[in-house]
Scaffold this motif. Sequence first.
Motif, short mmCIF file in Angstrom:
data_model
loop_
_atom_site.label_atom_id
_atom_site.label_comp_id
_atom_site.label_asym_id
_atom_site.label_seq_id
_atom_site.Cartn_x
_atom_site.Cartn_y
_atom_site.Cartn_z
N LEU A 9 49.15 51.63 45.05
CA LEU A 9 48.34 50.88 44.11
C LEU A 9 47.60 49.77 44.84
CD1 LEU A 9 47.56 50.30 41.12
CD2 LEU A 9 49.55 48.80 41.00
N PHE A 10 46.30 49.70 44.62
CA PHE A 10 45.45 48.67 45.23
C PHE A 10 44.84 47.81 44.12
CE2 PHE A 10 45.60 52.15 48.19
CZ PHE A 10 45.66 51.55 49.45
N VAL A 11 44.68 46.53 44.41
CA VAL A 11 43.99 45.62 43.49
C VAL A 11 42.81 45.01 44.23
CG1 VAL A 11 44.13 43.53 42.10
CG2 VAL A 11 46.08 45.08 42.18
N LEU B 26 45.64 54.72 43.33
CA LEU B 26 44.98 54.13 42.15
C LEU B 26 44.51 52.73 42.52
CD1 LEU B 26 44.41 54.10 39.01
CD2 LEU B 26 46.72 53.18 38.74
N MET B 27 43.29 52.40 42.12
CA MET B 27 42.77 51.06 42.39
C MET B 27 42.44 50.35 41.08
SD MET B 27 40.00 49.69 45.15
CE MET B 27 38.49 50.43 44.54
N VAL B 28 42.88 49.10 40.98
CA VAL B 28 42.56 48.24 39.85
C VAL B 28 41.45 47.29 40.29
CG1 VAL B 28 43.42 46.43 38.31
CG2 VAL B 28 44.89 48.37 38.90
N CYS B 29 40.31 47.34 39.60
CA CYS B 29 39.18 46.47 39.92
C CYS B 29 39.20 45.29 38.96
CB CYS B 29 37.87 47.23 39.80
SG CYS B 29 37.75 48.71 40.85
N LEU B 30 39.57 44.13 39.46
CA LEU B 30 39.71 42.93 38.65
C LEU B 30 38.58 41.97 38.99
CD1 LEU B 30 41.55 41.16 36.72
CD2 LEU B 30 42.58 40.26 38.82
N GLY B 31 37.59 41.91 38.13
CA GLY B 31 36.47 41.03 38.43
C GLY B 31 35.29 41.25 37.52
N ASP C 116 31.39 47.45 39.76
CA ASP C 116 30.37 48.37 40.28
C ASP C 116 30.74 48.86 41.68
OD1 ASP C 116 28.83 48.18 38.02
OD2 ASP C 116 27.13 47.19 38.98
N LEU C 117 30.98 47.90 42.58
CA LEU C 117 31.28 48.27 43.97
C LEU C 117 32.65 48.93 44.08
CD1 LEU C 117 30.43 46.31 47.14
CD2 LEU C 117 32.77 47.11 46.84
N GLY C 118 33.63 48.40 43.37
CA GLY C 118 34.97 48.98 43.41
C GLY C 118 35.00 50.39 42.86
N GLY C 119 34.28 50.60 41.77
CA GLY C 119 34.19 51.95 41.21
C GLY C 119 33.54 52.92 42.17
N PHE C 120 32.51 52.48 42.87
CA PHE C 120 31.83 53.33 43.85
C PHE C 120 32.75 53.62 45.03
CE2 PHE C 120 28.01 53.74 46.92
CZ PHE C 120 27.99 55.11 46.76
N ALA C 121 33.46 52.61 45.51
CA ALA C 121 34.40 52.80 46.62
C ALA C 121 35.49 53.80 46.23
CB ALA C 121 35.03 51.46 47.02
N PHE D 151 40.61 54.91 39.25
CA PHE D 151 40.49 53.45 39.22
C PHE D 151 40.47 52.95 37.78
CE2 PHE D 151 36.18 55.05 39.15
CZ PHE D 151 35.42 54.15 38.40
N ILE D 152 40.90 51.71 37.62
CA ILE D 152 40.95 51.03 36.33
C ILE D 152 40.11 49.76 36.45
CG2 ILE D 152 42.44 49.74 34.74
CD1 ILE D 152 44.73 51.64 35.67
N ASN D 153 39.28 49.49 35.45
CA ASN D 153 38.50 48.26 35.44
C ASN D 153 39.13 47.23 34.51
OD1 ASN D 153 36.49 49.12 37.21
ND2 ASN D 153 35.19 49.93 35.59
N ILE D 154 39.32 46.03 35.04
CA ILE D 154 39.71 44.89 34.21
C ILE D 154 38.59 43.84 34.37
CG2 ILE D 154 41.45 43.15 33.68
CD1 ILE D 154 43.51 44.83 35.08
N PRO D 155 37.59 43.90 33.50
CA PRO D 155 36.47 42.96 33.62
C PRO D 155 36.89 41.54 33.27
CG PRO D 155 36.25 44.28 31.63
CD PRO D 155 37.42 44.83 32.38
N THR D 156 36.44 40.59 34.07
CA THR D 156 36.85 39.19 33.88
C THR D 156 35.69 38.31 33.43
OG1 THR D 156 36.43 38.72 36.21
CG2 THR D 156 38.68 39.38 35.61
N THR D 157 34.49 38.88 33.38
CA THR D 157 33.34 38.12 32.86
C THR D 157 32.86 38.78 31.58
OG1 THR D 157 31.67 39.42 34.05
CG2 THR D 157 32.63 37.52 35.22
N LEU D 158 32.17 38.02 30.78
CA LEU D 158 31.61 38.57 29.55
C LEU D 158 30.62 39.68 29.86
CD1 LEU D 158 31.45 38.41 26.48
CD2 LEU D 158 29.73 36.59 26.73
#
Length: 348
Positions: free
Chosen positions: A26-28, A85-90, A96-101, A111-118
């Motif tokens: 697991l990567f974050v 599995l990668m969790v993209c927190l940001g 965008d970049l994490g999903g592409f990677a 991969f899982i996205n946890i968006p931190t901005t509106l």
Amino acid sequence: MAQQIILSTSICDELTALCDTKADKLFVLTDTTTHEKCLPLLSGCEALKEAVHIVIGATDTHKTLDTLAYVWQQLGHGGGSRHSLMVCLGGGMVTDLGGFAASTFKRGIRFINIPTTLLAMVDAAVGGKTGINFGGLKNEIGVFNESQAVVINTQFLQTLDAENIRSGYAEMLKHALLSGGDLLARHLDFDLANPDLPRLQKMVAESIKVKEAIVKADPHEHGLRKALNLGHTFGHALESLALEQDRAVLHGYAVAWGLVCELYLSCTLRQFPESVMRQCVKFIRDYYGTFDFECKAYDHLYDLMRHDKKNQAGVINFTLLNGVGDIALDCHATQNDVYEAFDFLREA
């Protein structure tokens, strides 16, 4: 399998369910800002206890091939495989970049996205678009690939400054323009100077539903999904110009100014009601200010618009509106029309 959108009340519980034992590693992924401000909110999550952390530079200036290569290297050095599995927190840059990677490492890992901005909650993290900036152009390289899940938890909004709240709200305003009913009126009535976060949370859920419905109908932007480009043809050009001039602006601000231009064209070319356009322009002027540029920049801005991915054979394709919720795709405008819209933006 359709992307799972989770409106989270207990983010650690959701992550425990999502980070199953199928993943061998697991990567974050965070940037320097979300590593400092947002990662601590997940400190009690047992699911992330053994995770390998990858930290990249913050802001859109790091949404580059070099950063992408760094993430690939860290995935490799960390023992990543096709079963990782990668969790993209940001914010949007990270998702965008994490999903592409993730989509390209070992020909693709989950991969899982946890968006931190509106902005990321209502736009970047939802819908499966991934990518990086390249050659001075926004999101020039990337792929369509949906994350396993998007976990929306508005506790992260408490970490944002006023400018980032406004940046995300511009995309919500766009969704309201694309939708019918009273959504636009309620968005124009919202006090962005003193945002009511509980009310905003409900509006976020509504905004996501607008985008979800459009993406579901057209996942790869062959038709209706082009509607989501409202404000972006002008906005991306303004954003690229600002980046070139070393005065980078937040994406949502550029979209807001792009909406001014494209609502002007909607009025002059598609009979969009001028009174509604004026209400939107006033709201944008009050909360987003203006973008300072000179007439001599028009030719370069027009050239940037000609490189937009939505175009065909060098002809600029606009998403315009006949009315609120009445979408007109693949619209064309003369160069003079475009320059008049630039004039309107500068004068408005």
